[in-house]
Scaffold this motif. Structure first.
Motif, PDB file in Angstrom:
ATOM      1  N   ARG A 204      25.512 -14.423 -34.093  1.00 38.86           N
ATOM      2  CA  ARG A 204      24.251 -13.714 -33.886  1.00 38.86           C
ATOM      3  C   ARG A 204      23.047 -14.598 -34.237  1.00 38.86           C
ATOM      4  NH1 ARG A 204      27.561 -10.034 -36.300  1.00 38.86           N
ATOM      5  NH2 ARG A 204      26.576 -10.233 -38.352  1.00 38.86           N
ATOM      6  N   LYS A 205      23.156 -15.332 -35.354  1.00 34.04           N
ATOM      7  CA  LYS A 205      22.001 -16.115 -35.807  1.00 34.04           C
ATOM      8  C   LYS A 205      21.654 -17.241 -34.840  1.00 34.04           C
ATOM      9  CE  LYS A 205      24.720 -19.138 -38.892  1.00 34.04           C
ATOM     10  NZ  LYS A 205      24.833 -19.673 -40.280  1.00 34.04           N
TER      11      LYS A 205
ATOM     12  N   HIS B   1      21.294 -11.653 -27.647  1.00 32.34           N
ATOM     13  CA  HIS B   1      22.288 -11.144 -28.595  1.00 32.34           C
ATOM     14  C   HIS B   1      23.675 -11.378 -27.991  1.00 32.34           C
ATOM     15  CE1 HIS B   1      24.638  -8.196 -30.940  1.00 32.34           C
ATOM     16  NE2 HIS B   1      23.674  -8.296 -31.848  1.00 32.34           N
TER      17      HIS B   1
ATOM     18  N   THR C  91      28.442  -5.919 -33.668  1.00 31.84           N
ATOM     19  CA  THR C  91      27.507  -5.174 -34.515  1.00 31.84           C
ATOM     20  C   THR C  91      27.112  -6.020 -35.714  1.00 31.84           C
ATOM     21  OG1 THR C  91      29.182  -4.176 -35.960  1.00 31.84           O
ATOM     22  CG2 THR C  91      28.754  -3.071 -33.854  1.00 31.84           C
ATOM     23  N   GLU C  92      26.235  -5.501 -36.542  1.00 36.69           N
ATOM     24  CA  GLU C  92      25.812  -6.221 -37.750  1.00 36.69           C
ATOM     25  C   GLU C  92      26.962  -6.364 -38.733  1.00 36.69           C
ATOM     26  OE1 GLU C  92      22.882  -7.786 -38.253  1.00 36.69           O
ATOM     27  OE2 GLU C  92      22.651  -7.273 -36.139  1.00 36.69           O
ATOM     28  N   GLN C  93      28.011  -5.556 -38.561  1.00 36.35           N
ATOM     29  CA  GLN C  93      29.165  -5.639 -39.452  1.00 36.35           C
ATOM     30  C   GLN C  93      30.244  -6.596 -38.934  1.00 36.35           C
ATOM     31  OE1 GLN C  93      27.673  -2.452 -38.708  1.00 36.35           O
ATOM     32  NE2 GLN C  93      26.589  -2.951 -40.605  1.00 36.35           N
ATOM     33  N   THR C  94      30.088  -7.083 -37.713  1.00 35.12           N
ATOM     34  CA  THR C  94      31.077  -7.983 -37.128  1.00 35.12           C
ATOM     35  C   THR C  94      31.087  -9.323 -37.852  1.00 35.12           C
ATOM     36  OG1 THR C  94      30.786  -6.947 -34.951  1.00 35.12           O
ATOM     37  CG2 THR C  94      31.839  -9.109 -35.009  1.00 35.12           C
ATOM     38  N   THR C  95      32.267  -9.761 -38.262  1.00 28.63           N
ATOM     39  CA  THR C  95      32.386 -11.045 -38.967  1.00 28.63           C
ATOM     40  C   THR C  95      33.030 -12.125 -38.098  1.00 28.63           C
ATOM     41  OG1 THR C  95      34.518 -10.362 -39.915  1.00 28.63           O
ATOM     42  CG2 THR C  95      32.525  -9.924 -41.224  1.00 28.63           C
TER      43      THR C  95
END
Length: 311
Positions: free
Chosen positions: A248-249, A257, A287-291
């Motif tokens: 994402r970053k 995205h 999502t923001e929780q995806t690692t």
């Protein structure tokens, strides 16, 4: 100057005695034994020192890789630091390539860096053919030397970048972090170097050189969507398996995205998956929780057997 050379010069010039020279050199030589012990449990069989070059011999895949001085995150140092490097990903790639015909499959490595994936697949599937794209000249030279060191001839190294346009573009490169080279500045670092590199679209290159694609690996630090926008015809024609990094970053540096890339691939008939504990898991969105950072794109029709075989 190298500390070993400094100590030796001090002895040769008479600034230290023979006894002090032997004593100081002994301290430096202890590092050899420290590394020998450290290799226990690490996916490196041995480290060779040859004519000023440090070469890491990996156990599995059985490949040799030159260690780039000062490059903190190059593949051999990743193995030394973390015992292995993308083990699950490379074994998943190996399994998929096997189902695509093994050595008969055509492989494209975009953002090859120093060649870990190309070298690994050439080890598992001797004779596999394809192309490895690396735009940064210094990194490309190590890629080329690694191919030569391993006797790899089927996959051709190319000193080219890949994007959605062709021509010369500025890349931002970091001598201590070769894998972070990208078309935009990822880090606010003083040692960043601007490098002008030739860039191609995969659609153009593959058409001009009659290249077929069965498997594309892409790792270009955020520019992945640009790569695939420039390969839309190839993706529609050959429907290759795609293995791509998405962070994402880094995607944000290019104003998109990861879900934009997932949507782009979905429109071409692809589903997005991740590998978890050796299993293939659907990933319809990030999502923001995806690692996860590495993703597989499999075509719903062409790769139905691969998807079913992993269920």
């Amino acid at each position: 100057m190298n500390k070993l050379v400094q100590i030796k010069n001090a002895f040769l010039s008479g600034r230290i005695s023979k006894g002090d020279y032997i004593s100081e050199m002994s301290v430096e030589h202890e590092h050899l034994f420290s590394y020998a012990e450290f290799l226990n449990g690490v996916n490196i069989e041995e480290i060779r020192l040859k004519n000023g070059v440090v070469i890491a011999e990996l156990k599995n895949p059985r490949i040799s890789m030159i260690c780039m001085p000062g490059d903190m995150r190059s593949s051999p140092f990743e193995v030394l630091n973390f015992s292995d490097y993308e083990r699950d990903e490379i074994q998943a790639t190996r399994r998929i390539i096997s189902s695509l015909g093994g050595a008969a499959a055509h492989f494209i490595d975009v953002g090859a860096n120093t060649g870990f994936y190309s070298l690994a697949l050439a080890h598992y599937f001797p004779g596999i053919s394809g192309f490895a794209f690396e735009p940064i000249p210094q990194t490309y030279e190590i890629l080329r030397r690694n191919f030569e060191l391993n006797g790899l001839h089927g996959i051709r190294p190319l000193n080219l970048g890949v994007s959605d346009k062709s021509g010369e573009l500025i890349f931002y490169s970091y001598p201590n972090l070769s894998a972070a080279a990208s078309l935009t500045r990822l880090y606010d670092a003083d040692n960043v170097e601007e490098v002008r590199c030739e860039v191609v679209r995969l659609d153009d290159y593959c058409q001009d050189h009659a290249v077929k694609a069965d498997f594309i690996k892409c790792d270009v630090e955020g520019a992945e969507l640009l790569v695939f926008r420039g390969a839309e015809k190839l993706l529609a024609r050959d429907r290759p398996v795609v293995f791509s990094e998405m962070l994402r970053k880094w995607c944000a540096k290019y104003d998109y995205h990861p879900n934009d890339l997932i949507q782009f691939m979905m429109q071409l008939g692809y589903g997005c998956f991740v590998i978890k504990s050796g299993c293939l898991v659907s990933c319809p969105c990030v999502t923001e929780q995806t690692t996860d950072t590495n993703y597989l794109f499999l075509h719903g029709e062409k790769h139905a057997e691969i998807i079913a075989g992993w269920a």
